[in-house]
Scaffold this motif. Structure first.
Motif, mmCIF file in Angstrom:
data_model
loop_
_atom_site.group_PDB
_atom_site.id
_atom_site.type_symbol
_atom_site.label_atom_id
_atom_site.label_comp_id
_atom_site.label_asym_id
_atom_site.label_seq_id
_atom_site.Cartn_x
_atom_site.Cartn_y
_atom_site.Cartn_z
ATOM 1 N N ASN A 144 7.053 -1.696 6.165
ATOM 2 C CA ASN A 144 7.370 -1.468 7.451
ATOM 3 C C ASN A 144 7.752 -0.060 7.752
ATOM 4 O O ASN A 144 8.563 0.744 7.382
ATOM 5 N N PRO A 145 6.779 0.640 8.536
ATOM 6 C CA PRO A 145 6.636 1.905 8.690
ATOM 7 C C PRO A 145 7.807 2.446 9.365
ATOM 8 O O PRO A 145 8.004 3.726 9.553
ATOM 9 N N THR A 146 8.671 1.444 10.211
ATOM 10 C CA THR A 146 9.961 1.902 10.918
ATOM 11 C C THR A 146 11.083 2.270 9.923
ATOM 12 O O THR A 146 12.215 2.950 10.630
ATOM 13 N N ASN A 147 11.283 1.934 8.891
ATOM 14 C CA ASN A 147 12.313 2.119 7.910
ATOM 15 C C ASN A 147 12.429 3.635 7.600
ATOM 16 O O ASN A 147 11.453 4.233 7.441
ATOM 17 N N SER A 148 13.622 4.078 7.801
ATOM 18 C CA SER A 148 14.113 5.381 7.338
ATOM 19 C C SER A 148 15.072 5.307 6.159
ATOM 20 O O SER A 148 16.037 4.567 6.147
ATOM 21 N N TYR A 149 14.789 6.246 5.251
ATOM 22 C CA TYR A 149 15.589 6.434 3.972
ATOM 23 C C TYR A 149 16.362 7.587 3.924
ATOM 24 O O TYR A 149 15.915 8.813 4.234
ATOM 25 N N THR A 188 0.731 -1.432 0.003
ATOM 26 C CA THR A 188 0.071 0.150 -0.028
ATOM 27 C C THR A 188 0.871 1.217 0.075
ATOM 28 O O THR A 188 0.534 2.434 -0.670
ATOM 29 N N GLU A 189 1.919 1.118 0.642
ATOM 30 C CA GLU A 189 3.138 2.356 0.853
ATOM 31 C C GLU A 189 4.058 2.195 -0.151
ATOM 32 O O GLU A 189 4.670 1.065 -0.365
ATOM 33 N N VAL A 190 4.212 3.282 -0.988
ATOM 34 C CA VAL A 190 5.337 3.138 -2.150
ATOM 35 C C VAL A 190 6.299 4.473 -2.292
ATOM 36 O O VAL A 190 5.610 5.575 -2.122
ATOM 37 N N SER A 203 4.913 5.971 6.663
ATOM 38 C CA SER A 203 3.983 5.644 7.830
ATOM 39 C C SER A 203 2.669 5.091 7.074
ATOM 40 O O SER A 203 2.253 4.882 5.972
ATOM 41 N N ALA A 204 2.225 4.146 8.105
ATOM 42 C CA ALA A 204 0.834 3.420 7.672
ATOM 43 C C ALA A 204 -0.506 4.373 7.212
ATOM 44 O O ALA A 204 -0.655 5.301 7.619
#
Length: 768
Positions: free
Chosen positions: A369-374, A314-316, A400-401
């Protein structure tokens, strides 16, 4: 007048010793393809039977006209493959070495059909006494009802081939009870004595298994980490106490120690805690008594889903590089995408750098995974910093979700105009004698502005002809064509598909190399190395549609390859299944001999996401929905095309291997051939005629003998029709060699024989 009459009488007498047409030479069609290997030299003693053989020279030709004109003689008459199916008329030229008189004749070579021989099975149910089989009960299965054949049975394939030790009598008792035994069947054409071999399987099994294994396993509710398995309890005479269910990694064996107990009244179980994007096998068995269990059921393969690989999260994140024409840092309407570089990013500041190659300026990252940071930046290809600038970074980006699609833009500033066009030639399939094959010319505008006009040139191999060209308006030349294009905009790629016709054997032979090239010419091009491309391919008998190849054809002259040169790889894939492939993943772990930092993505058949992590390359074709060949043969295939340099320090004789894996949906990988690129001293090798090597028997099935009367043999390589090396002998000091070919698959192979003086010869081997 008397002298003239005597001369005429002499000529008539001499000619009368020869025939105008000789009895046909016949050969059985072992492969049922209407082609075979003939020994024409066997006719020479018949032709010269009534004269002194030393006074005459006999030469064979593909046709009578060629014999008349003394052109294109057959140079290997003892190993000749017909060029016309079924029947062909050859010309014979007989020259008197003393008088130079010439006599012409013909001989037909004929392909005799081998009978159809189908594999068959006979089954018996027996628990108390040895079963007796009537082998004749399999006749209809084997022959399809053909009355013009003689069928005989043997216990070994050698006996079947030789027609010796035939099984006598109508009743046969198998060695194994219960179990299976394979007999070998010889089906011989009564009219021409040609024969084919097949197998007869005798399947002796127990009757009425009192504790049968469950059947009809199915999987439902498949998620990233769980699924439900269902089955059918067959029920035997002993009844059942409970079932055992077991899930193991693909290819592993089930075990009672790692199974779950399920009530006998249930036929369902839920597995949890599994790994995403991983395939498993499920087994079920029935426990009928304390010491009596069924065998494990046939396995059910189940693959866990993963939205990251399938592109269904759902998140991209969508990364987009573009030419910022007005330098305002915002992508405005009409500003074109930019692909001459890589997105560089890290996840959670772990120090592991990943590289994303933009597809028309765009790169996708799916993450659940909403905890991942890029952290992101954009790196230009080497040498472009004079013309462009890229200073944008994005840090600490999270998904985030419920955030859906997030766009990150990377404006590229033009410092000065950059004019560059690239041209690449990409294989679509492999050349086969008598068939057509396709190559694609891909040309692209890598520059900052529209290219108003230019010319694409295609040069074909001298041994092929152009059958079709997808582009209209081309100008044909003696060795190819040119095409004048206009208005190629920045980052635009155009393609031309060229269909080429391969001649039949012996104009080309298996193992020959065909080279085609393409180039592009424009005004003011500042980067010329990518303006031309050459593709070298081996002629094969058949090929796997999922393969990997490099454009140099496997051999590169060491002194001609510089530090500026690249290896150009193409990975091809085809959906040979029965349903559309929703998504495809291609993986390539580059050889340690390749410099992964020089990797550049050049082209792909469909929109693709390209990622590099160290030496690991991954291509994701999200939502490709590739149809199967059985319904859409022209749209069922695709490819990726890229280039990379060898690491510094490669030397003469070094071989660089490379292999890829192709994943269709959640299926296990299809592993391609390993393509080897060797750095050689030169492409031309001293050779000796194939007649110097005696090879027998050919066709072979178990043992192959090689003998060279003139000097010792030092090396032997055997390649299959895909170019894969299947046998190597590199340490030898004998002129006679025996090779065990019983493990080889049936088909056509190419032998490369090297002598101690480094002379090489190629011979075709048939395994039946």
């Amino acid at each position: 007048m008397k002298k003239l009459l005597l001369l005429l009488l002499f000529c008539i007498t001499a000619s009368a010793q020869f025939q105008s047409a000789y009895p046909p030479i016949e050969q059985c069609d072992d492969n049922n393809d209407q082609f075979a290997v003939f020994d024409l030299a066997q006719l020479t003693p018949t032709i010269l039977a009534n004269v002194n053989p030393g006074d005459y020279t006999v030469t064979f030709y593909n046709s009578f006209a060629n014999a008349q004109n003394n052109i294109n003689p057959i140079v290997t008459p003892n190993n000749y493959v017909n060029v016309q199916p079924a029947i062909q008329t050859l010309g014979i030229r007989i020259v008197n070495n003393v008088t130079s008189d010439i006599i012409l004749a013909t001989v037909d070579i004929r392909i005799l059909p081998s009978p159809i021989a189908n594999p068959a099975t006979l089954s018996k149910c027996d628990m108390t006494e040895l079963p007796i089989y009537n082998l004749s009960d399999a006749l209809v299965q084997i022959t399809g009802g053909n009355p013009n054949v003689f069928v005989s049975y043997y216990e070994t394939i050698v006996d079947a081939q030789n027609g010796s030790n035939q099984i006598q009598g109508g009743g046969y008792i198998p060695f194994v009870n219960p179990g299976t035994q394979t007999l070998f069947v010889r089906v011989q054409n009564i009219q021409n004595n040609c024969f084919s071999l097949t197998t007869l399987t005798l399947n002796t099994h127990n009757c009425g298994d009192p504790c049968p294994a469950p059947t009809q396993l199915t999987a439902t509710n498949i998620s990233n980490t769980s699924f439900t398995v269902n089955w059918n309890n067959v029920g035997g005479s002993m009844g059942s106490i409970f079932n055992r269910v077991c899930v193991v990694p693909l290819g592993a064996q089930p075990s009672d120690s790692f199974s779950y107990v399920v009530s006998a009244t249930s036929n369902s179980f839920v597995f949890t805690g599994l790994s995403p994007d991983t395939c498993y096998e499920v087994y079920v068995k029935t426990v009928c008594d304390i010491s009596v269990s069924s065998t494990w059921s046939a396995p059910l393969q189940v693959c866990m889903q993963d939205c990251i690989n399938s592109g269904n999260c759902t998140e991209v994140l969508v990364l987009n590089a573009f030419i910022d024409s007005n330098n305002n840092g915002i992508k405005d309407s009409g500003e074109s995408n930019f692909s001459q570089g890589n997105f560089i990013y890290q996840i959670n500041d772990l120090g592991n750098t990943l590289y994303g190659s933009p597809n028309n300026g765009t790169y996708y990252i799916f993450d659940n995974n909403p905890t991942n940071s890029y952290d992101f930046s954009f790196q230009l290809y080497g040498g472009l910093s004079t013309y462009y600038a890229s200073n944008t970074t994005h840090n600490n980006i999270t998904l985030s979700a419920g955030s859906g699609t997030t766009y990150l833009y990377f404006p590229i500033t033009v410092l000065q105009a950059y004019v560059d066009a690239g041209c690449y030639i990409i294989p679509q399939n492999l050349p086969r004698p008598g068939f057509t094959y396709d190559v694609v010319i891909s040309y692209i505008n890598n520059g900052s502005d529209t290219i108003p006009n230019g010319t694409v040139t295609f040069t074909k191999d001298a041994n092929v002809t152009i059958y079709a060209i997808s582009q209209t308006g081309v100008t044909t030349t003696s060795n190819g064509f040119t095409y004048d294009f206009t208005n190629l905009v920045h980052n635009e790629t155009r393609t031309i598909t060229v269909t080429l016709q391969v001649p039949t054997i012996p104009t080309v032979n298996l193992g020959n190399l065909l080279s085609n090239s393409a180039s592009i010419q424009i005004n003011g091009d500042v980067h010329l190395p990518n303006n031309s491309s050459t593709l070298t391919q081996m002629v094969v008998g058949s090929y796997d549609p999922n393969d990997k190849a490099e454009s140099h054809g496997g051999r590169i002259v060491f002194i001609d390859f510089t530090s500026s040169d690249y290896l150009y790889y193409t990975i091809r894939f085809e959906n040979t299944g029965t349903a559309n492939a929703e998504f495809i993943r291609v993986e390539d772990l580059l050889s340690a001999d390749l410099d992964e930092t020089t990797f550049e993505m050049l082209n792909a058949s469909h929109p693709v996401n390209t990622r590099r992590e160290n030496s690991q390359l991954t291509w994701h074709f999200y939502n490709i929905d590739l149809p199967p060949t059985v319904t859409h043969p022209n749209d069922s295939h695709g490819y990726v095309h890229f280039r990379v340099k060898p690491k510094a320090g490669y030397a003469l004789g070094d071989v660089i291997p490379n292999t890829a894996s192709i994943f269709f949906d959640y299926n296990p990988p299809i592993v391609t051939n390993t393509f080897n690129t060797e750095f050689v001293e030169n492409l031309g090798n001293p050779t000796f005629t194939s007649e110097a090597i005696l090879m027998y028997p050919n066709p072979a099935n178990s043992i192959l003998n090689l003998k060279n009367a003139s000097e010792l043999i030092s090396k032997i390589y055997v390649y299959d029709i895909l170019g894969k090396k299947v046998f190597t002998l590199t340490e030898n000091n004998s002129n006679e060699i025996t090779i065990d070919v019983s493990r080889f698959e049936k088909g056509i192979y190419l032998l490369e024989v090297t002598t101690q003086s480094n002379k090489k010869s190629n011979k075709k081997l048939i395994i039946k």
